[in-house]
Each structure stands twice: as structure tokens, then as C-alpha cells.
Design a protein around this motif. Sequence first.
Motif, PDB file in Angstrom:
ATOM      1  N   LYS A  27     -13.538   0.460   3.478  1.00 10.37           N
ATOM      2  CA  LYS A  27     -12.548   0.633   4.542  1.00 10.37           C
ATOM      3  C   LYS A  27     -11.446  -0.400   4.385  1.00 10.37           C
ATOM      4  O   LYS A  27     -11.684  -1.521   3.944  1.00 10.37           O
ATOM      5  N   GLU A  28     -10.242   0.005   4.778  1.00 13.60           N
ATOM      6  CA  GLU A  28      -9.078  -0.867   4.664  1.00 13.60           C
ATOM      7  C   GLU A  28      -8.294  -0.837   5.973  1.00 13.60           C
ATOM      8  O   GLU A  28      -8.005   0.237   6.494  1.00 13.60           O
ATOM      9  N   GLN A  29      -8.013  -2.026   6.477  1.00 12.77           N
ATOM     10  CA  GLN A  29      -7.282  -2.146   7.741  1.00 12.77           C
ATOM     11  C   GLN A  29      -5.799  -2.301   7.466  1.00 12.77           C
ATOM     12  O   GLN A  29      -5.385  -3.180   6.704  1.00 12.77           O
ATOM     13  N   LYS A  30      -4.992  -1.419   8.052  1.00  3.91           N
ATOM     14  CA  LYS A  30      -3.541  -1.520   7.946  1.00  3.91           C
ATOM     15  C   LYS A  30      -2.964  -1.425   9.349  1.00  3.91           C
ATOM     16  O   LYS A  30      -2.929  -0.354   9.934  1.00  3.91           O
ATOM     17  N   GLY A  31      -2.542  -2.577   9.865  1.00  2.12           N
ATOM     18  CA  GLY A  31      -2.058  -2.596  11.238  1.00  2.12           C
ATOM     19  C   GLY A  31      -3.184  -2.256  12.194  1.00  2.12           C
ATOM     20  O   GLY A  31      -4.229  -2.897  12.185  1.00  2.12           O
ATOM     21  N   ALA A  48      -4.545   0.775  12.187  1.00  2.00           N
ATOM     22  CA  ALA A  48      -5.282   1.899  11.583  1.00  2.00           C
ATOM     23  C   ALA A  48      -6.312   1.403  10.576  1.00  2.00           C
ATOM     24  O   ALA A  48      -6.080   0.442   9.840  1.00  2.00           O
ATOM     25  N   THR A  49      -7.454   2.072  10.570  1.00  2.00           N
ATOM     26  CA  THR A  49      -8.496   1.795   9.582  1.00  2.00           C
ATOM     27  C   THR A  49      -8.670   3.034   8.722  1.00  2.00           C
ATOM     28  O   THR A  49      -8.930   4.119   9.236  1.00  2.00           O
ATOM     29  N   ASN A  50      -8.499   2.871   7.411  1.00  2.00           N
ATOM     30  CA  ASN A  50      -8.615   3.985   6.477  1.00  2.00           C
ATOM     31  C   ASN A  50      -9.837   3.820   5.586  1.00  2.00           C
ATOM     32  O   ASN A  50     -10.147   2.712   5.142  1.00  2.00           O
ATOM     33  N   HIS A  63     -11.668   4.717   2.035  1.00  2.00           N
ATOM     34  CA  HIS A  63     -11.287   5.058   0.663  1.00  2.00           C
ATOM     35  C   HIS A  63     -12.521   5.280  -0.192  1.00  2.00           C
ATOM     36  O   HIS A  63     -13.608   4.762   0.093  1.00  2.00           O
TER      37      HIS A  63
END
Length: 201
Positions: free
Chosen positions: A156-160, A162-164, A166
Motif C-alpha cells: 500500500k502507498e499513501q498519497k495525501g 488516499a491509500t492505493n 499496488h
Amino acid sequence: VAAAEKDLSALAADLSDQRKKQAAPFAKQVNHLLQQVGMPNAQLKVQLDTVPFNQFGIDKIDFLFDANNSQKFEPIKKVASGGELSRLMLCIKSLVAQSMDLPTMIFDEIDTGISGEPAKQVGILLQDLGSKRQVLCITHQPQIAAKGHSHLYVFKEQKGIATNTHLKTLSQEERVQHIARMIGGDPPSKTALENAKELLA
């Protein structure tokens, strides 16, 4: 109506006879596989009782389980632990896959409640199954992960805000690194890396 009922009775009786012929051999095969996955005292028994006609025929089928060779068989849902249920389902599905066209089989944390040699044996069983079918397995056990033909890393990757999530296909070197982390933490030690290479060999 009478003619249809007669035909139905004949079909149901034939289906019931086939089930009775297969029940004991099926249980024997499952019990053999249970020994392989670290449950030497576990026993599955298939019980068939005659019931009025329904959409499945004239049989009520119960899968009974004894985990400790106590000779007390109970319905699986009442007596099997999470780890026992995971391994039991793996054994059953591996047998079913030999007779049915199951192009993809997914096992989510089939390693629940096991480690060491039982985990290794589960990995071998999954590897054998994977040679005939597509098998996707989510695992935290290096003994099981190392038996895979290829590895996908989910992260998982946190951007702002949002959590995406992959998915990444691992190279051979990355496979070694990730299995070593499963063995000894991050960063993996030299010994963990050697163990990972040995597991993947």
C-alpha cells in the motif's frame, strides 16, 4: 406424474449408490493428505443418510471430523480450528481439482495456525496443485511462499489522503530478499538470505 416420479426415483437411487461407493475412498484420500500436512491423527468421515427428495437427490451428506483420533466424530464446523479447517479444505480442494475443471484456485492465508514442517508440506501440496492448475496463494510463511513458481508483492502507498494498493511481480533477486524478510525481518540478515536461497533452490 407417476412415470416422472419413477424416473426420478431411479436417478436418485443411482446417484445415491455412486455417492456411497465414493464416500469411503474419498475420506481415505483426504486422511492420507492430512497426514502430509501435519495432522497425523486427524480423520474425516463422510456420513450419508436417506432423506425425502430434494434438489440434491435423496441423501443428506455430513462431513464429520476427528482431529485427535478420539473416535468421536463431529460436524466439521463444530470441532475444526482455523488452522485445521484451512488444511482440510486444501486437501479436499486438491482432490476435487483432479476431477473438475477448476482453472484457478485461490487460497487466502492457508497457513493459518501452522509453521515448520507442516507449512513445508502444505507448500509442497500447493506446488503440486500449481503444476496442474493456476493457484494463487496469500501467505506469510516462507516455507509456503518459496514453493511458488512466481511471486507477486502486494503493498500500500499513501498519497495525501488516499491509500492505493499496488501489485508488483518480483524478480529472482527480489524473491530472495522478500522471503529472507519473512524469515528474519527487515533488513534481512546474511543467514536469512542464505536460508531464503536454500528454500528457493
